[in-house]
Design a protein around this motif. Structure first.
Motif, PDB file in Angstrom:
ATOM      1  N   PHE A  52      29.765  30.197 -52.105  1.00 31.95           N
ATOM      2  CA  PHE A  52      29.911  28.773 -52.410  1.00 31.95           C
ATOM      3  C   PHE A  52      28.586  28.173 -52.862  1.00 31.95           C
ATOM      4  CE2 PHE A  52      29.342  24.470 -50.548  1.00 31.95           C
ATOM      5  CZ  PHE A  52      30.102  23.771 -51.479  1.00 31.95           C
ATOM      6  N   ILE A  53      27.509  28.474 -52.137  1.00 25.85           N
ATOM      7  CA  ILE A  53      26.174  27.977 -52.505  1.00 25.85           C
ATOM      8  C   ILE A  53      25.780  28.481 -53.886  1.00 25.85           C
ATOM      9  CG2 ILE A  53      23.717  28.090 -51.932  1.00 25.85           C
ATOM     10  CD1 ILE A  53      24.574  28.242 -48.960  1.00 25.85           C
ATOM     11  N   THR A  54      26.012  29.766 -54.135  1.00 31.04           N
ATOM     12  CA  THR A  54      25.645  30.362 -55.424  1.00 31.04           C
ATOM     13  C   THR A  54      26.472  29.775 -56.566  1.00 31.04           C
ATOM     14  OG1 THR A  54      25.025  32.425 -54.326  1.00 31.04           O
ATOM     15  CG2 THR A  54      25.435  32.536 -56.703  1.00 31.04           C
ATOM     16  N   TYR A  55      27.792  29.603 -56.338  1.00 29.54           N
ATOM     17  CA  TYR A  55      28.663  29.088 -57.397  1.00 29.54           C
ATOM     18  C   TYR A  55      28.404  27.623 -57.710  1.00 29.54           C
ATOM     19  CZ  TYR A  55      31.367  33.421 -57.326  1.00 29.54           C
ATOM     20  OH  TYR A  55      31.742  34.741 -57.428  1.00 29.54           O
ATOM     21  N   CYS A  56      27.775  26.902 -56.782  1.00 27.42           N
ATOM     22  CA  CYS A  56      27.396  25.521 -57.085  1.00 27.42           C
ATOM     23  C   CYS A  56      26.339  25.479 -58.191  1.00 27.42           C
ATOM     24  CB  CYS A  56      26.870  24.822 -55.828  1.00 27.42           C
ATOM     25  SG  CYS A  56      28.187  24.286 -54.704  1.00 27.42           S
ATOM     26  N   LYS A  57      25.649  26.591 -58.378  1.00 29.14           N
ATOM     27  CA  LYS A  57      24.628  26.689 -59.415  1.00 29.14           C
ATOM     28  C   LYS A  57      25.221  27.170 -60.748  1.00 29.14           C
ATOM     29  CE  LYS A  57      20.260  29.156 -60.221  1.00 29.14           C
ATOM     30  NZ  LYS A  57      19.357  30.216 -59.689  1.00 29.14           N
ATOM     31  N   LEU A  58      26.462  27.659 -60.697  1.00 36.34           N
ATOM     32  CA  LEU A  58      27.076  28.310 -61.854  1.00 36.34           C
ATOM     33  C   LEU A  58      27.711  27.304 -62.811  1.00 36.34           C
ATOM     34  CD1 LEU A  58      28.151  30.924 -63.263  1.00 36.34           C
ATOM     35  CD2 LEU A  58      30.087  30.845 -61.681  1.00 36.34           C
ATOM     36  N   LEU A 175      34.116  23.962 -57.416  1.00 38.05           N
ATOM     37  CA  LEU A 175      34.658  23.055 -58.434  1.00 38.05           C
ATOM     38  C   LEU A 175      35.070  21.716 -57.826  1.00 38.05           C
ATOM     39  CD1 LEU A 175      36.822  25.506 -60.585  1.00 38.05           C
ATOM     40  CD2 LEU A 175      34.907  24.127 -61.407  1.00 38.05           C
ATOM     41  N   ILE A 176      35.715  21.772 -56.649  1.00 36.51           N
ATOM     42  CA  ILE A 176      36.165  20.542 -55.978  1.00 36.51           C
ATOM     43  C   ILE A 176      34.970  19.690 -55.572  1.00 36.51           C
ATOM     44  CG2 ILE A 176      37.291  19.646 -53.900  1.00 36.51           C
ATOM     45  CD1 ILE A 176      39.172  22.113 -54.068  1.00 36.51           C
ATOM     46  N   VAL A 177      33.955  20.337 -54.981  1.00 33.94           N
ATOM     47  CA  VAL A 177      32.767  19.608 -54.529  1.00 33.94           C
ATOM     48  C   VAL A 177      32.033  18.991 -55.720  1.00 33.94           C
ATOM     49  CG1 VAL A 177      30.482  19.867 -53.472  1.00 33.94           C
ATOM     50  CG2 VAL A 177      32.475  20.921 -52.404  1.00 33.94           C
ATOM     51  N   ARG A 178      31.949  19.732 -56.816  1.00 31.38           N
ATOM     52  CA  ARG A 178      31.272  19.200 -58.005  1.00 31.38           C
ATOM     53  C   ARG A 178      31.984  17.963 -58.540  1.00 31.38           C
ATOM     54  NH1 ARG A 178      30.528  22.651 -63.515  1.00 31.38           N
ATOM     55  NH2 ARG A 178      32.759  22.227 -63.633  1.00 31.38           N
ATOM     56  N   THR A 179      33.318  17.944 -58.443  1.00 32.25           N
ATOM     57  CA  THR A 179      34.102  16.827 -58.968  1.00 32.25           C
ATOM     58  C   THR A 179      34.141  15.640 -58.009  1.00 32.25           C
ATOM     59  OG1 THR A 179      35.509  18.431 -60.146  1.00 32.25           O
ATOM     60  CG2 THR A 179      36.353  16.182 -59.899  1.00 32.25           C
ATOM     61  N   VAL A 180      34.340  15.922 -56.723  1.00 33.90           N
ATOM     62  CA  VAL A 180      34.571  14.858 -55.744  1.00 33.90           C
ATOM     63  C   VAL A 180      33.283  14.376 -55.079  1.00 33.90           C
ATOM     64  CG1 VAL A 180      35.867  14.229 -53.661  1.00 33.90           C
ATOM     65  CG2 VAL A 180      36.875  15.809 -55.330  1.00 33.90           C
ATOM     66  N   PHE A 181      32.362  15.316 -54.841  1.00 35.88           N
ATOM     67  CA  PHE A 181      31.112  14.969 -54.151  1.00 35.88           C
ATOM     68  C   PHE A 181      29.906  15.414 -54.984  1.00 35.88           C
ATOM     69  CE2 PHE A 181      34.326  16.061 -50.899  1.00 35.88           C
ATOM     70  CZ  PHE A 181      34.482  14.809 -50.298  1.00 35.88           C
ATOM     71  N   PRO A 182      29.670  14.785 -56.109  1.00 35.92           N
ATOM     72  CA  PRO A 182      28.601  15.237 -57.015  1.00 35.92           C
ATOM     73  C   PRO A 182      27.203  15.215 -56.385  1.00 35.92           C
ATOM     74  CG  PRO A 182      29.447  13.084 -57.670  1.00 35.92           C
ATOM     75  CD  PRO A 182      30.376  13.612 -56.635  1.00 35.92           C
ATOM     76  N   THR A 187      22.697  18.479 -54.146  1.00 40.22           N
ATOM     77  CA  THR A 187      21.850  18.900 -53.031  1.00 40.22           C
ATOM     78  C   THR A 187      21.932  20.415 -52.821  1.00 40.22           C
ATOM     79  OG1 THR A 187      22.168  16.766 -51.926  1.00 40.22           O
ATOM     80  CG2 THR A 187      21.392  18.601 -50.568  1.00 40.22           C
ATOM     81  N   ILE A 188      23.146  20.954 -52.872  1.00 32.28           N
ATOM     82  CA  ILE A 188      23.323  22.392 -52.699  1.00 32.28           C
ATOM     83  C   ILE A 188      22.655  23.159 -53.838  1.00 32.28           C
ATOM     84  CG2 ILE A 188      25.027  24.260 -52.600  1.00 32.28           C
ATOM     85  CD1 ILE A 188      26.906  22.276 -51.251  1.00 32.28           C
ATOM     86  N   GLN A 189      22.752  22.639 -55.041  1.00 32.36           N
ATOM     87  CA  GLN A 189      22.109  23.279 -56.185  1.00 32.36           C
ATOM     88  C   GLN A 189      20.612  23.453 -55.973  1.00 32.36           C
ATOM     89  OE1 GLN A 189      23.351  20.778 -59.541  1.00 32.36           O
ATOM     90  NE2 GLN A 189      24.361  22.561 -60.416  1.00 32.36           N
ATOM     91  N   THR A 190      19.997  22.499 -55.297  1.00 35.77           N
ATOM     92  CA  THR A 190      18.545  22.531 -55.099  1.00 35.77           C
ATOM     93  C   THR A 190      18.133  23.246 -53.810  1.00 35.77           C
ATOM     94  OG1 THR A 190      18.639  20.338 -54.054  1.00 35.77           O
ATOM     95  CG2 THR A 190      18.209  20.415 -56.423  1.00 35.77           C
TER      96      THR A 190
END
Length: 307
Positions: A52-58, A175-182, A187-190
């Motif tokens: 999940f952490i890695t895919y937030c960067k994808l 995908l859900i987190v990117r859409t609903v909680f940008p 934060t996870i991306q960093t």
């Protein structure tokens, strides 16, 4: 100046400790193997969080099958057939070594690829493709060389049930987190370094379970076969890393090639070996767990030591 020296010394100590975390995790897991069955249920959740952490960067627009993935898949299938034929002088060893090559890419491979600076999208795509192909071809191939206990549909559904949650779940959640909680997504991306520490904990559990599995499945009088299975797993592990990196070099990403071809879904491999093959053949994928993680740990330490 004294404060700066102390800070630099503290930083060096922390960095050196971080470099030693993976070897310490492997040695600790092996030493504490009798208690690993208590921690084993945590492994899928740790891998899920890492992914999940890695895919937030994808960037999901890059998830597409290219010639790179087809090239890796063709070589994987060819190498698995070759490994079976080469070791056919001992059918049990041939089964064990074959499954170490035939099984698909580990779900955690994108995490290690990210740590090494490779393309997450390339490995994630290949992992999805490889697991789907294994679910289709696996029941047919394993029924031909092993002892089939299930029908094609049963095997197909069981393989999918084992790989789908960790394959699809983290992608959907990202995908859900990117859409609903940008903001949370940002934060996870960093904070991608969190994956490294979670991986150290997962590695501690995985290696301990590997040692525990090998000891529990020891059969008196089978020492030579077990040694041959472990050595065969080492041979194909090194070969797949080398061949994968060479293929990756053609497409400009040696890291993705090596991880895509060599980092295997060994939990699935052990299950397939137990279900379709001579049970002791499962020692090969159990040993492969140790070999691939030793190589990956060495690669990560080398990568972190570079300026």
């Amino acid at each position: 100046m004294g404060r700066s020296f102390c800070f630099n010394k503290l930083y060096m100590t922390r960095q050196q400790l971080k470099n030693l975390m993976l070897p310490i995790a492997m040695v600790g897991g092996a030493a504490l193997y009798p208690w690993m069955h208590y921690a084993q249920p945590l492994s899928p959740y740790l891998i899920f969080v890492m992914l999940f952490i890695t895919y937030c960067k994808l960037d999901f627009r890059h998830l597409r099958v290219t010639r790179f993935q087809w090239h890796l898949l063709a070589v994987q299938l060819l190498m698995s057939a070759l490994a079976y034929v080469v070791f056919l002088w001992n059918h049990t060893v041939a089964e064990g070594v074959f499954i170490c090559v035939f099984i698909p890419t580990a779900t955690a491979a994108p995490v290690i690829t990210a740590m090494l600076g490779g393309s997450i999208a390339s490995v994630a795509t290949y992992s999805l493709l490889g697991n789907l192909v294994t679910a289709i071809l696996g029941p047919l191939v394993l029924a031909a060389i092993g002892d089939a206990q299930y029908t094609f549909i049963q095997s197909f559904l069981m393989i999918l049930a084992k790989v789908a949650p960790l394959l699809v779940g983290p992608i959907l959640l990202a995908l859900i987190v990117r859409t609903v909680f940008p903001k949370f997504h940002k934060t996870i991306q960093t904070h991608q370094s969190l994956s490294f520490y979670i991986w150290a904990v997962a590695l501690f559990i995985i290696v301990g379970c590997c040692v525990s599995f090998t000891i529990r499945n020891y059969v008196p009088g089978s020492e030579l076969t077990m040694v041959l299975l472990a050595l065969g797993a080492l041979l194909v592990c090194v070969a797949q890393f080398k061949v994968g990196r060479r293929i990756g070099g053609i497409y400009g990403d040696k890291v993705a090639g090596g991880q895509g071809l060599a980092q295997k879904n060994t939990v699935l491999a052990v299950w397939l070996a137990m279900a379709y093959m001579t049970p002791i053949a499962s020692i090969a994928p159990a040993a492969y767990i140790a070999w691939q993680n030793i190589i990956n740990s060495w690669q990560i330490m080398r990568h972190k030591e570079r300026p």
